[in-house]
Write a protein that holds these residues in place. Sequence first.
Motif, mmCIF file in Angstrom:
data_model
loop_
_atom_site.group_PDB
_atom_site.id
_atom_site.type_symbol
_atom_site.label_atom_id
_atom_site.label_comp_id
_atom_site.label_asym_id
_atom_site.label_seq_id
_atom_site.Cartn_x
_atom_site.Cartn_y
_atom_site.Cartn_z
ATOM 1 N N ARG A 65 0.828 -1.203 0.000
ATOM 2 C CA ARG A 65 0.000 0.000 0.000
ATOM 3 C C ARG A 65 0.856 1.243 0.000
ATOM 4 O O ARG A 65 1.832 1.340 0.726
ATOM 5 C CB ARG A 65 -0.905 0.015 1.246
ATOM 6 N N GLY A 66 0.456 2.193 -0.826
ATOM 7 C CA GLY A 66 1.065 3.508 -0.796
ATOM 8 C C GLY A 66 0.171 4.439 -0.017
ATOM 9 O O GLY A 66 -0.768 4.025 0.660
ATOM 10 N N ARG A 67 0.446 5.708 -0.118
ATOM 11 C CA ARG A 67 -0.388 6.682 0.561
ATOM 12 C C ARG A 67 -1.772 6.703 -0.068
ATOM 13 O O ARG A 67 -1.962 6.379 -1.222
ATOM 14 C CB ARG A 67 0.257 8.065 0.485
ATOM 15 N N HIS A 68 -2.764 7.073 0.759
ATOM 16 C CA HIS A 68 -4.169 7.133 0.341
ATOM 17 C C HIS A 68 -4.673 5.757 -0.117
ATOM 18 O O HIS A 68 -5.602 5.668 -0.912
ATOM 19 C CB HIS A 68 -4.378 8.168 -0.780
ATOM 20 N N GLY A 69 -4.038 4.663 0.381
ATOM 21 C CA GLY A 69 -4.504 3.322 0.079
ATOM 22 C C GLY A 69 -4.196 2.826 -1.317
ATOM 23 O O GLY A 69 -4.746 1.820 -1.766
ATOM 24 N N ILE A 140 7.641 5.156 1.003
ATOM 25 C CA ILE A 140 7.624 4.979 2.455
ATOM 26 C C ILE A 140 6.210 5.227 2.960
ATOM 27 O O ILE A 140 5.522 6.133 2.488
ATOM 28 C CB ILE A 140 8.605 5.960 3.131
ATOM 29 N N LEU A 141 5.780 4.407 3.918
ATOM 30 C CA LEU A 141 4.450 4.565 4.504
ATOM 31 C C LEU A 141 4.544 4.305 6.001
ATOM 32 O O LEU A 141 4.999 3.239 6.416
ATOM 33 C CB LEU A 141 3.451 3.595 3.874
ATOM 34 N N ALA A 142 4.129 5.259 6.812
ATOM 35 C CA ALA A 142 4.133 5.113 8.266
ATOM 36 C C ALA A 142 2.702 5.081 8.788
ATOM 37 O O ALA A 142 1.859 5.875 8.371
ATOM 38 C CB ALA A 142 4.910 6.255 8.918
ATOM 39 N N GLU A 143 2.452 4.157 9.708
ATOM 40 C CA GLU A 143 1.125 4.002 10.317
ATOM 41 C C GLU A 143 1.300 3.744 11.811
ATOM 42 O O GLU A 143 2.246 3.071 12.226
ATOM 43 C CB GLU A 143 0.369 2.845 9.667
ATOM 44 N N VAL A 144 0.387 4.249 12.607
ATOM 45 C CA VAL A 144 0.471 4.103 14.055
ATOM 46 C C VAL A 144 -0.237 2.828 14.484
ATOM 47 O O VAL A 144 -1.392 2.593 14.122
ATOM 48 C CB VAL A 144 -0.140 5.318 14.771
ATOM 49 N N ILE A 151 5.087 3.090 15.993
ATOM 50 C CA ILE A 151 4.841 3.464 14.606
ATOM 51 C C ILE A 151 5.428 2.393 13.706
ATOM 52 O O ILE A 151 6.584 1.999 13.870
ATOM 53 C CB ILE A 151 5.462 4.837 14.276
ATOM 54 N N VAL A 152 4.630 1.900 12.784
ATOM 55 C CA VAL A 152 5.103 0.936 11.796
ATOM 56 C C VAL A 152 5.519 1.716 10.556
ATOM 57 O O VAL A 152 4.715 2.442 9.970
ATOM 58 C CB VAL A 152 4.022 -0.095 11.447
ATOM 59 N N VAL A 153 6.786 1.577 10.189
ATOM 60 C CA VAL A 153 7.317 2.261 9.010
ATOM 61 C C VAL A 153 7.628 1.212 7.956
ATOM 62 O O VAL A 153 8.420 0.289 8.190
ATOM 63 C CB VAL A 153 8.597 3.055 9.335
ATOM 64 N N GLY A 154 6.983 1.326 6.819
ATOM 65 C CA GLY A 154 7.225 0.399 5.722
ATOM 66 C C GLY A 154 7.929 1.097 4.579
ATOM 67 O O GLY A 154 7.728 2.295 4.350
#
Length: 273
Positions: A65-69, A140-144, A151-154
């Motif tokens: 997944r990128g930003r905005h799904g 890069i995609l970060a999600e809490v 924070i999960v950083v992919g």
Amino acid sequence: MSLVPRPPLDVTALRSGLTGPNGPWRAVDVVEDTGSTNADLLARAAAGEDIADAVLLAEHQTAGRGRHGRHWSAPARSQLSLSVGVAAGTVPTSGWGWLTLATGVAVADAVAEVSGLQVGLKWPNDVIAGPDKQGKLAGILAEVAAPKQVIVVGLGLNVTMTAEEAPDPAAVSLAMLGATVVDRNLWADKVLRHLATRVAAWRAAGGADDALVSAYRRHSCTLGAQVRADIPGGQRVEGVAEAIDDTGRLVINTGDGTVTVSAGDVTRLRPTG
């Protein structure tokens, strides 16, 4: 079809170098196939597992997944696809936005060290390279994660992917750029070491310190450029990307004032006249 060999990741070697008493990470795992390494780590956190300082790599991501799904998929073993868990409880939430930017700097540092290639950072989460620095080399995609402050950083770094295999015509890979080193084990080691260093500094500073701000400015292809930002909700802002603020937001000077952007798609505009 790629003519470059695509051997599997060596999890034993990666664990030996990256974990243990002298390693920068607590755990390293490799899976053959998964939908999304970010989603997997988030699920593990939701189930009560401590994912801080854990690394998950995938040979093949089928639903990256990128930003905005946005969906992103590439052939097996053509990318370095990984996610890490970063404990963020000691960092004020106002500083969390800089973690994504620090990750971009870590990737840029690793690329320069291993290949000598100079890449750029497009705010907020793309590593770009190639002619005029227009090709997307990494995202890069970060999600809490919940319930703890982790924070999960992919990140996905294109390694041996060919132009024919790319899911996006704007994508480039290290092989496409002429890099002589395409061993994903080496790239995983270097990227994760640089990332651990940047994360430790980010955590110690409680956000961005002078060294991170300076490094980001050095790599940035957004700052100083005439840009258009398409912001969620349909708003569009045009002007000069003037600065990154203390929370990691982009400050755009429109000529009539400044607008601070926390999320959006940013396009560099060619000068007119």
